[in-house]
Design an enzyme around this catalytic site. Sequence first.
Site: not given
Length: 312
Positions: A202, A213, A240-241
């Site tokens: 994931h 980040h 991370d979108h």
Amino acid sequence: MNLTSKPLSRRQVLLGALPAGLALTVPARAAAPALPFVVIGDWGRRGADHQAEVGRQMGETAASIASRFVISVGDNFYENGVQSLDDTHWRQSFEAIYTAPALQTPWYVILGNHDYRGEIAPQLAYHSKSPRWRMPARYFSRTETLADGSAADLFFIDTSPFIRAYRGSAVRIDDQDPAAQLAWLDQALGASTAPWKIVIGHHPLYTALGGAHHDQPDLIAPLAPLLRRHHVPVYINGHDHSMQYVEMDGIAYVTTGAGSETYETGPANRPGFAAGAHGFLRAALRPEVLEIAFVTETGAIPFSRVIPRTPG
């Protein structure tokens, strides 16, 4: 490989306009038929935040490539996972969204940190209600056979227990043993004789954006040396979108976390690719190469790459 880091505008991404040389063309003559599949991450929002649109395009793409299966790289249900086998999320975020005939194939699913805010047992047991939902354990492996009869071993791992910031938080991983999982992965990779070894988790290790980040030091330290030692050519993740691609120490790191909500990434800070378009990953595995392409909700392909198998 010489990868461009020049950013694309959102309009370029959505319309599929690419700078010259960004995408590699798949060779016209392939050595053998491919094993096609699609990968989606960070999706379950009851159809909102472009999830429904991405789902429709994924169905069309899956049909066009005769996809054999779907991989979900976690964060299957926002914001707090599911509570039971009868949770309305199952219908509203899964069954009613991914309805295309081409998506009625096996879904090999792993857990994300938002799934750990809910109950894990229902996700492990949902195959009793939907045979396409395949999550036999929190981490597992499976073998696919390629056209030439060779094997590809896929290793699905559970990355949330490695993230120290989750200890004692609403992401309930305190009862999990990352050391035991790491030992399992090391042993399983070492025992594999398959020409292809692909690891799927994931959370990212490295990203094209880099920095505190986006990269995950809690995963880099234990996993990166292991991937190198066992000649793993590619690691695929969500979290991370965005859509991102970067190569570090000879390994391709592919982030496909754009199944619903995304953000504007800005330019890649490492040679690679980053974009905030909504979409998923299309893949075709051949005996010698893995062909990947990001696909947006409109069907545009902002980036593609051909990843060679690592000798080993």
